[in-house]
Design a protein around this motif. Sequence first.
Motif, PDB file in Angstrom:
ATOM      1  N   CYS A  73       0.833  -1.199   0.000  1.00 15.71           N
ATOM      2  CA  CYS A  73       0.000   0.000   0.000  1.00 15.71           C
ATOM      3  C   CYS A  73       0.870   1.252   0.000  1.00 15.71           C
ATOM      4  N   ASN A  74       2.173   1.114   0.362  1.00 14.58           N
ATOM      5  CA  ASN A  74       3.049   2.274   0.366  1.00 14.58           C
ATOM      6  C   ASN A  74       4.510   1.828   0.259  1.00 14.58           C
ATOM      7  N   ALA A  94       1.418   3.250  -3.438  1.00 16.78           N
ATOM      8  CA  ALA A  94       0.898   1.906  -3.693  1.00 16.78           C
ATOM      9  C   ALA A  94       1.552   1.325  -4.943  1.00 16.78           C
ATOM     10  N   GLY A 117      -1.059   7.492  -4.771  1.00 15.16           N
ATOM     11  CA  GLY A 117      -1.574   7.470  -3.405  1.00 15.16           C
ATOM     12  C   GLY A 117      -1.370   6.152  -2.701  1.00 15.16           C
ATOM     13  N   GLU A 118      -1.506   6.205  -1.398  1.00 15.29           N
ATOM     14  CA  GLU A 118      -1.422   5.008  -0.565  1.00 15.29           C
ATOM     15  C   GLU A 118      -2.775   4.312  -0.585  1.00 15.29           C
ATOM     16  N   ARG A 119      -2.778   3.011  -0.854  1.00 16.12           N
ATOM     17  CA  ARG A 119      -4.036   2.253  -0.842  1.00 16.12           C
ATOM     18  C   ARG A 119      -3.755   0.772  -0.959  1.00 16.12           C
ATOM     19  N   ASP A 120      -4.747  -0.007  -0.527  1.00 17.29           N
ATOM     20  CA  ASP A 120      -4.729  -1.450  -0.740  1.00 17.29           C
ATOM     21  C   ASP A 120      -5.584  -1.732  -1.960  1.00 17.29           C
ATOM     22  N   ASP A 122      -8.004  -4.067  -3.881  1.00 15.16           N
ATOM     23  CA  ASP A 122      -8.854  -5.213  -3.549  1.00 15.16           C
ATOM     24  C   ASP A 122      -8.755  -6.277  -4.642  1.00 15.16           C
TER      25      ASP A 122
END
Length: 138
Positions: A73-74, A94, A117-120, A122
């Motif tokens: 995520c980062n 990410a 951006g930072e994200r998971d 899915d």
Amino acid sequence: MHARRESLEPWLRSFIAESGGIAGTVHLVEGDALALAAAVNIPEKVQEVTRVVPRGKGMAGLAWERGQPVQTCNLQTDSSGDVRPGARAVAAQAAVALPVRDASAGVRAVVGIAFAGERDLDQEELARLAERAGALPA
């Protein structure tokens, strides 16, 4: 490698743009290692370090070894051990490394993409990215 790089870079630029990314790589399986074949918005220092990636090392090498996407995520703060220190030089957060299979289901390449951006990501988004990555020219 230069002919491949020239033919894969336009595909990679399109893949990144269509997927909302900001940077990416294509590594091709060559024997017992991955060879960098295309890079977009990847610092030269990182390209030098990732020209040849052993199986199981870094996100690309792990995606090849595991046969499944490897994500963070980062890139800047990842402490899983999957992200190599040099990856922090990429101005992104990410990221995911996606194995691309050949007709016999073996991994033939690994496509990496990084996002601002930072994200998971899915499972649905990972599946979409993997499907797009599967269109990598042979």
